[in-house]
Design an enzyme around this catalytic site. Structure first.
Site, PDB file in Angstrom:
ATOM      1  N   ALA A  75       1.106  -1.247  -0.294  1.00  0.00           N
ATOM      2  CA  ALA A  75       0.097  -0.184   0.018  1.00  0.00           C
ATOM      3  C   ALA A  75       0.439   1.307   0.098  1.00  0.00           C
ATOM      4  O   ALA A  75       0.168   2.597  -0.292  1.00  0.00           O
ATOM      5  CB  ALA A  75      -1.345   0.200   1.504  1.00  0.00           C
ATOM      6  N   CYS A  76       2.587   0.813  -0.164  1.00  0.00           N
ATOM      7  CA  CYS A  76       3.079   2.103  -0.270  1.00  0.00           C
ATOM      8  C   CYS A  76       3.012   2.711  -1.040  1.00  0.00           C
ATOM      9  O   CYS A  76       3.999   3.289  -1.305  1.00  0.00           O
ATOM     10  CB  CYS A  76       4.630   1.556   1.129  1.00  0.00           C
ATOM     11  SG  CYS A  76       4.186   1.594   2.618  1.00  0.00           S
ATOM     12  N   TYR A 120      10.553   3.561  -0.720  1.00  0.00           N
ATOM     13  CA  TYR A 120       9.811   1.584  -0.888  1.00  0.00           C
ATOM     14  C   TYR A 120       9.236   1.648  -1.730  1.00  0.00           C
ATOM     15  O   TYR A 120       8.930   0.677  -2.444  1.00  0.00           O
ATOM     16  CB  TYR A 120       9.941   1.310   0.849  1.00  0.00           C
ATOM     17  CG  TYR A 120       8.856   0.035   0.906  1.00  0.00           C
ATOM     18  CD1 TYR A 120       9.803  -1.394   0.530  1.00  0.00           C
ATOM     19  CD2 TYR A 120       7.946   0.110   1.480  1.00  0.00           C
ATOM     20  CE1 TYR A 120       8.834  -2.111   0.804  1.00  0.00           C
ATOM     21  CE2 TYR A 120       6.770  -0.864   1.832  1.00  0.00           C
ATOM     22  CZ  TYR A 120       7.590  -2.178   1.422  1.00  0.00           C
ATOM     23  OH  TYR A 120       6.810  -3.433   2.089  1.00  0.00           O
ATOM     24  N   LYS A 179       8.465  -0.652  -5.088  1.00  0.00           N
ATOM     25  CA  LYS A 179       7.717  -1.320  -5.319  1.00  0.00           C
ATOM     26  C   LYS A 179       6.685  -1.469  -6.811  1.00  0.00           C
ATOM     27  O   LYS A 179       6.230  -2.369  -7.462  1.00  0.00           O
ATOM     28  CB  LYS A 179       6.412  -1.533  -4.244  1.00  0.00           C
ATOM     29  CG  LYS A 179       7.099  -2.487  -2.571  1.00  0.00           C
ATOM     30  CD  LYS A 179       6.733  -3.418  -2.886  1.00  0.00           C
ATOM     31  CE  LYS A 179       7.488  -4.466  -1.626  1.00  0.00           C
ATOM     32  NZ  LYS A 179       7.987  -5.844  -1.444  1.00  0.00           N
ATOM     33  N   ASN A 189      -0.760  -2.848   5.711  1.00  0.00           N
ATOM     34  CA  ASN A 189       0.766  -3.507   7.293  1.00  0.00           C
ATOM     35  C   ASN A 189      -0.260  -5.204   7.180  1.00  0.00           C
ATOM     36  O   ASN A 189      -1.601  -4.622   7.379  1.00  0.00           O
ATOM     37  CB  ASN A 189       0.311  -2.743   8.129  1.00  0.00           C
ATOM     38  CG  ASN A 189       0.922  -1.392   7.959  1.00  0.00           C
ATOM     39  OD1 ASN A 189       2.389  -1.389   7.852  1.00  0.00           O
ATOM     40  ND2 ASN A 189       0.154   0.000   7.857  1.00  0.00           N
ATOM     41  N   LYS A 205       7.672  -3.931  12.342  1.00  0.00           N
ATOM     42  CA  LYS A 205       6.347  -3.059  12.586  1.00  0.00           C
ATOM     43  C   LYS A 205       5.462  -1.950  13.077  1.00  0.00           C
ATOM     44  O   LYS A 205       5.643  -2.922  14.469  1.00  0.00           O
ATOM     45  CB  LYS A 205       5.264  -2.930  11.170  1.00  0.00           C
ATOM     46  CG  LYS A 205       6.239  -3.823  10.076  1.00  0.00           C
ATOM     47  CD  LYS A 205       5.629  -4.257   8.875  1.00  0.00           C
ATOM     48  CE  LYS A 205       6.080  -3.889   7.577  1.00  0.00           C
ATOM     49  NZ  LYS A 205       5.205  -3.140   6.684  1.00  0.00           N
ATOM     50  N   ALA A 206       4.538  -1.014  13.572  1.00  0.00           N
ATOM     51  CA  ALA A 206       3.919  -0.621  14.362  1.00  0.00           C
ATOM     52  C   ALA A 206       3.512  -1.500  15.413  1.00  0.00           C
ATOM     53  O   ALA A 206       3.319  -1.586  16.714  1.00  0.00           O
ATOM     54  CB  ALA A 206       2.626   0.514  14.272  1.00  0.00           C
ATOM     55  N   LYS A 246       6.289  -2.629  23.514  1.00  0.00           N
ATOM     56  CA  LYS A 246       6.785  -1.558  24.519  1.00  0.00           C
ATOM     57  C   LYS A 246       5.979  -2.090  25.218  1.00  0.00           C
ATOM     58  O   LYS A 246       5.866  -1.342  26.862  1.00  0.00           O
ATOM     59  CB  LYS A 246       6.534  -0.093  23.614  1.00  0.00           C
ATOM     60  CG  LYS A 246       7.723   0.051  22.822  1.00  0.00           C
ATOM     61  CD  LYS A 246       6.814   1.878  21.573  1.00  0.00           C
ATOM     62  CE  LYS A 246       8.099   1.754  21.142  1.00  0.00           C
ATOM     63  NZ  LYS A 246       8.014   3.371  20.061  1.00  0.00           N
TER      64      LYS A 246
HETATM   65  P1  NAD Z   1       9.984 -10.114   6.119  1.00  0.00           P
HETATM   66  O1  NAD Z   1      11.607  -9.025   6.457  1.00  0.00           O
HETATM   67  O2  NAD Z   1      10.144 -11.053   7.098  1.00  0.00           O
HETATM   68  O3  NAD Z   1      10.368 -10.813   5.383  1.00  0.00           O
HETATM   69  C1  NAD Z   1      11.154 -10.992   4.173  1.00  0.00           C
HETATM   70  C2  NAD Z   1      12.123 -11.570   3.876  1.00  0.00           C
HETATM   71  O4  NAD Z   1      13.198 -11.478   2.521  1.00  0.00           O
HETATM   72  C3  NAD Z   1      13.726 -11.403   4.613  1.00  0.00           C
HETATM   73  O5  NAD Z   1      13.321 -13.247   5.658  1.00  0.00           O
HETATM   74  C4  NAD Z   1      14.163 -11.273   4.452  1.00  0.00           C
HETATM   75  O6  NAD Z   1      15.735 -12.008   4.727  1.00  0.00           O
HETATM   76  C5  NAD Z   1      14.172 -12.136   2.803  1.00  0.00           C
HETATM   77  N1  NAD Z   1      14.896 -11.528   1.553  1.00  0.00           N
HETATM   78  C6  NAD Z   1      15.512 -10.017   1.857  1.00  0.00           C
HETATM   79  N2  NAD Z   1      16.753  -9.546   1.195  1.00  0.00           N
HETATM   80  C7  NAD Z   1      16.763 -10.833   0.604  1.00  0.00           C
HETATM   81  C8  NAD Z   1      17.211 -11.310  -0.110  1.00  0.00           C
HETATM   82  N3  NAD Z   1      19.061 -10.645  -1.098  1.00  0.00           N
HETATM   83  N4  NAD Z   1      17.980 -12.487  -0.540  1.00  0.00           N
HETATM   84  C9  NAD Z   1      17.018 -13.535  -0.390  1.00  0.00           C
HETATM   85  N5  NAD Z   1      15.699 -13.641   1.262  1.00  0.00           N
HETATM   86  C10 NAD Z   1      16.424 -11.891   1.076  1.00  0.00           C
HETATM   87  O7  NAD Z   1       9.074  -9.656   5.730  1.00  0.00           O
HETATM   88  P2  NAD Z   1       7.432  -9.566   5.519  1.00  0.00           P
HETATM   89  O8  NAD Z   1       6.551  -8.959   6.473  1.00  0.00           O
HETATM   90  O9  NAD Z   1       7.092 -11.199   5.766  1.00  0.00           O
HETATM   91  O10 NAD Z   1       6.958  -8.868   3.774  1.00  0.00           O
HETATM   92  C11 NAD Z   1       6.685  -9.922   2.855  1.00  0.00           C
HETATM   93  C12 NAD Z   1       6.737  -9.418   1.433  1.00  0.00           C
HETATM   94  O11 NAD Z   1       5.641  -8.969   1.931  1.00  0.00           O
HETATM   95  C13 NAD Z   1       7.999  -8.720   0.741  1.00  0.00           C
HETATM   96  O12 NAD Z   1       7.607  -7.810  -0.544  1.00  0.00           O
HETATM   97  C14 NAD Z   1       6.870  -6.665   1.374  1.00  0.00           C
HETATM   98  O13 NAD Z   1       7.298  -5.689   1.065  1.00  0.00           O
HETATM   99  C15 NAD Z   1       5.539  -6.912   1.621  1.00  0.00           C
HETATM  100  N6  NAD Z   1       4.821  -6.528   2.387  1.00  0.00           N
HETATM  101  C16 NAD Z   1       4.594  -6.828   3.191  1.00  0.00           C
HETATM  102  C17 NAD Z   1       3.684  -5.932   4.436  1.00  0.00           C
HETATM  103  C18 NAD Z   1       3.420  -6.170   6.253  1.00  0.00           C
HETATM  104  O14 NAD Z   1       3.043  -5.640   6.969  1.00  0.00           O
HETATM  105  N7  NAD Z   1       3.722  -7.354   6.638  1.00  0.00           N
HETATM  106  C19 NAD Z   1       2.846  -4.973   3.371  1.00  0.00           C
HETATM  107  C20 NAD Z   1       3.358  -4.468   2.495  1.00  0.00           C
HETATM  108  C21 NAD Z   1       4.526  -5.881   1.810  1.00  0.00           C
END
Ligand code: NAD
Length: 319
Positions: A119-120, A146, A150, A175, A189-190, A197
């Site tokens: 959503a960013c 970021y 995306k 989120n 995250k939040a 906390k």
């Molecule tokens: P996360 O950070 O927990 O998981 C991402 C994983 O990618 C991590 O385990 C990290 O080690 C791995 N990673 C990073 N660089 C890497 C590399 N070079 N090679 C291999 N692995 C690598 O994040 P998440 O919350 O599980 O999010 C997963 C996806 O969803 C992401 O693309 C994130 O941008 C997207 N997303 C998440 C949220 C959220 O609220 N969690 C919201 C919007 C989008």
């Protein structure tokens, strides 16, 4: 048996998605740059790989006849503090991962490719504005780098889909929270940060919150997100689809929910810090049309997450 590759399998969403697909009967390969943190990987096969390297993307995607489904969740990301302090790393690392991954997915004959956007990608909004549709991500004005990466990677994935005929699914997540995600260290995250906390605070204590607590967000429990991902993957929709809880709350309201569940009276000290967008309100009509409905209210989800964070805090302090 259907085969799936999950990139970012040691991350928050990846950990849960591996379990979901295994339960659905898939054969799953997980890859990540780090080992699973909170539980052993339940993937049939797990490879430690750096997907910023083309050769490692080849290793990830190599399978006789190609993967039936690829879920590209790997990303250098975190909460707003990380997103604002690591702009260059985020743009550099994620564009490499996303560009090599889709290119090699074509060459190694993957059949369906899921890309996790955010959503960013939307512009900042004022509190009370009408919901934006997916199309209203354009003209583009994401409020952080970021989000720009995306949006760019969505376009890369879509262009490969058009040119090479691979089935592409793109979802913009709001989120998402739940157990087994980052809760300390700067990438949390939040919801995880507030749970930590409050778990650390005494009854009647004070926690710090960045900004003035009025920023509006929606927070979706992990199981609801997984339902949305699976529905989208099985649909015939190929344009980006937003998945997010329709329950929008202020950061102050999030603190109230967590303190109620923790059974603690909590005071807030507002401090300057990266607050992110003022507000978000994004339409869910497309994912609703596929039959998705969130099952967890914020209160339901925090009831499941808070005890897990509390346990991490206790374990961290006393062992
Ligand atoms: P996360 O950070 O927990 O998981 C991402 C994983 O990618 C991590 O385990 C990290 O080690 C791995 N990673 C990073 N660089 C890497 C590399 N070079 N090679 C291999 N692995 C690598 O994040 P998440 O919350 O599980 O999010 C997963 C996806 O969803 C992401 O693309 C994130 O941008 C997207 N997303 C998440 C949220 C959220 O609220 N969690 C919201 C919007 C989008």
């Amino acid at each position: 048996m259907q085969t799936a590759l999950i990139c970012g399998a040691s991350g928050f969403i990846g950990t849960h998605l591996v379990r979901r697909l295994k339960n659905e009967g898939y054969w799953v390969r997980g890859v990540d740059i780090k080992a699973p943190e909170f539980s052993d990987s339940t993937a049939n096969e797990f490879f430690l790989l750096d997907l910023r390297k083309e050769q490692d993307c080849i290793k990830a995607l190599t399978l006789a006849d190609g993967f039936d489904e690829v879920y590209q969740l790997a990303a250098d990301m975190g909460g707003m503090g990380y997103i604002e302090s690591a702009e260059c790393e985020i743009m550099h690392n994620n564009v490499l991962i996303n560009t090599y991954m889709i290119d090699q997915a074509i060459k190694l004959k993957a059949k369906k490719y899921f890309y996790s956007s955010s959503a960013c990608v939307y512009r900042d909004m004022k509190i009370g504005e009408d919901a934006l549709t997916e199309e209203e991500a354009y003209p583009a004005l994401p409020d952080n780098e970021y989000g720009w990466e995306k949006l760019y990677s969505e376009r890369v994935v879509s262009a490969y889909g058009r040119k090479y005929g691979i089935t592409v699914k793109i979802s913009r997540f709001q989120n998402c929270y739940g157990p087994e995600g980052a809760w300390i260290g700067g990438r949390e995250k939040a919801p995880a940060a507030i749970c930590r906390k409050i778990a650390e605070a005494q009854d009647g204590g004070t926690i710090e919150v960045w900004g003035d607590g009025t920023a509006v967000r929606s927070f979706m429990y992990i199981d609801d997100l997984l339902d949305g991902i699976r529905l989208l993957m099985n649909s015939n929709v190929s344009e980006p689809v937003h998945i997010g809880s329709p329950e929008y709350v202020s950061v102050n309201q999030l603190v109230e929910v967590v303190s109620m569940i923790a059974k603690k009276r909590i005071n807030i000290k507002y401090v300057s810090g990266p607050r992110g967008a003022e507000s978000r309100n994004i339409s869910n009509e497309k994912i609703y049309a596929l039959g998705w409905k969130p099952k967890f209210s914020l209160e339901d989800g925090i009831r499941l997450m808070y005890p897990w964070v509390e346990e991490q805090v206790l374990h961290c302090k006393y062992t």
